[in-house]
Design an enzyme around this catalytic site. Structure first.
Site, short mmCIF file in Angstrom:
data_model
loop_
_atom_site.label_atom_id
_atom_site.label_comp_id
_atom_site.label_asym_id
_atom_site.label_seq_id
_atom_site.Cartn_x
_atom_site.Cartn_y
_atom_site.Cartn_z
CG ASP A 67 -15.46 92.58 -12.90
OD1 ASP A 67 -16.33 92.95 -12.09
OD2 ASP A 67 -14.34 93.09 -12.95
CG ASN A 136 -3.10 95.34 -12.95
OD1 ASN A 136 -4.14 95.98 -13.04
ND2 ASN A 136 -3.09 94.02 -12.89
CG HIS A 138 -7.49 95.48 -13.40
ND1 HIS A 138 -7.22 94.43 -12.55
CD2 HIS A 138 -8.25 96.34 -12.68
CE1 HIS A 138 -7.82 94.64 -11.39
NE2 HIS A 138 -8.44 95.80 -11.44
CD GLU A 143 -5.85 91.38 -13.91
OE1 GLU A 143 -5.58 92.59 -13.92
OE2 GLU A 143 -6.00 90.73 -12.86
P1 PGA Z 1 -10.73 99.34 -6.09
O1 PGA Z 1 -10.62 98.43 -7.39
O2 PGA Z 1 -11.85 100.32 -6.35
O3 PGA Z 1 -11.07 98.39 -4.99
O4 PGA Z 1 -9.41 100.02 -5.92
C1 PGA Z 1 -10.63 99.02 -8.65
C2 PGA Z 1 -10.40 97.97 -9.71
O5 PGA Z 1 -9.65 97.01 -9.45
O6 PGA Z 1 -10.96 98.10 -10.80
#
Ligand code: PGA
Length: 264
Positions: A67, A136, A138, A143
Site C-alpha cells: 500500500d 482493528n 486491517h 480496513e
Molecule cells: P504496525 O502496523 O506494524 O506499525 O503496528 C501494522 C499495520 O497497520 O498493518
C-alpha cells in the site's frame, strides 16, 4: 493457518527472516510482497545483515508493496516508498527497478490500481506476502468492511488507523486520509502469506483473526481461507488466544514432522 508463538519480537523477526531466506534460496527470482509499519523493521534489519553476510541474494528478486498513501510522492519522508528505500532497498543488492510500491502521486489513481494488479500478474504473482495487522484487524490498508475478494483500489482510512499512524507525522505535516492498497483478494492470491504481530496492543486483533468468524469486520480473518498462511506472533500478541496451548502443541508436532521429512 500455521500459528507460531515465539518469546519476543526479536524471535518473530528472525523466524520471518528465515522464511524469506529459504524462499530466496529456493527461487532467486522470487516475487516478494512487502509491508511497512513498525513490525517488519526488525525483519528487514535481519535481511540486511544476512544479505551483507552473503547468505541471501536479492539481485534477481522483485518486490510489490501492499500500500501507499494517496497524495504523497516517493520523495516524501512519510511515503511508504521512502520508508522501503530507507529501511530495506538502499541496503541490499536489489535492482530498484524491480521494486514496486503503489504510486501515491498517480494522476489517475483508479487506472494506477488496475496497472498495479497487471504488473503483479505479469511478474507471475506474489510468491510470499509479508503482512502486519492493524489493531482493528486491517491488512494492508484494507480496513473493516473491505470486501473479502477486493483487488487493488483506493481506500479511505479509518479514524483509528489515522490516529495510530499520526505518530509518524509532525504536527504541521499533511496526513493523508486515502490510500492505494492491494485488496484482500490480491493478498489471498499470494502463494504463501506470512503475518507478523508483536505486542499486547495486537492481542485482540490476533484473536479475532485466528479464532473469530470469517468476516469483513476483521479483514485479517480472510487469511483463514488461505492454504498457506503462517501467523507468527510473540507471547504478548498471542495472549488473548483461547487455545494457545493447543497451537503450541500443533507447532511442536509440525516441527517433528518436518524433521522426519527432512531425514527421508
Ligand atoms: P504496525 O502496523 O506494524 O506499525 O503496528 C501494522 C499495520 O497497520 O498493518
Amino acid at each position: 493457518m500455521q500459528i507460531v508463538i515465539l518469546k519476543d519480537a526479536q524471535e518473530v523477526a528472525r523466524y520471518g527472516a528465515d522464511i524469506f531466506t529459504t524462499q530466496l534460496q529456493r527461487k532467486a527470482e522470487s516475487v516478494l510482497g512487502l509491508a511497512t509499519g513498525s513490525t517488519p523493521v526488525a525483519l528487514y534489519q535481519e535481511l540486511i545483515t544476512r544479505n551483507k553476510a552473503g547468505l541471501i541474494n536479492f539481485s534477481e528478486a522483485s518486490t510489490f508493496n501492499l500500500d501507499e498513501y494517496l497524495g504523497l510522492n516517493g520523495e516524501h519522508p512519510q511515503s511508504y516508498r521512502y520508508f522501503m528505500n530507507e529501511q530495506l532497498f538502499n541496503h541490499i543488492n536489489i535492482d530498484k527497478d524491480r521494486t514496486h510500491v503503489p504510486p501515491g502521486d498517480a494522476k489517475n489513481p483508479v487506472v494506477a490500481c488496475q496497472e498495479y494488479e497487471a504488473k503483479i500478474a505479469a511478474a507471475g504473482g506474489v510468491d510470499i506476502q509479508l503482512l502486519g495487522i492493524g489493531r482493528n484487524g486491517h491488512i494492508g490498508f484494507n480496513e473493516p468492511s473491505s470486501g473479502l475478494t477486493s483487488r487493488t483500489r483506493v481506500k479511505t482510512l479509518t479514524k483509528a488507523t489515522i490516529d495510530d499512524n499520526a505518530r509518524f507525522f509532525t504536527a504541521d505535516e499533511y496526513q493523508p486520509h486515502l490510500s492505494i492498497t492491494m485488496g484482500i483478494g490480491t493478498i489471498l492470491d499470494a502463494k504463501k502469506v506470512v503475518l507478523l504481530a508483536t505486542g499486547k496492543n495486537k492481542a485482540e486483533a490476533v484473536k479475532a483473526m485466528v479464532e473469530g468468524p470469517l468476516t469483513a469486520a476483521c479483514p485479517a480473518s480472510a487469511l483463514q481461507l488461505h492454504r498457506d498462511a503462517v501467523i507468527v506472533v510473540d507471547l504478548d500478541a498471542a495472549s488473548a488466544l483461547n487455545d494457545l496451548e493447543f497451537y503450541q502443541h500443533i507447532e511442536a508436532e509440525n516441527q517433528k514432522l518436518q524433521a522426519y521429512l527432512a531425514s527421508l
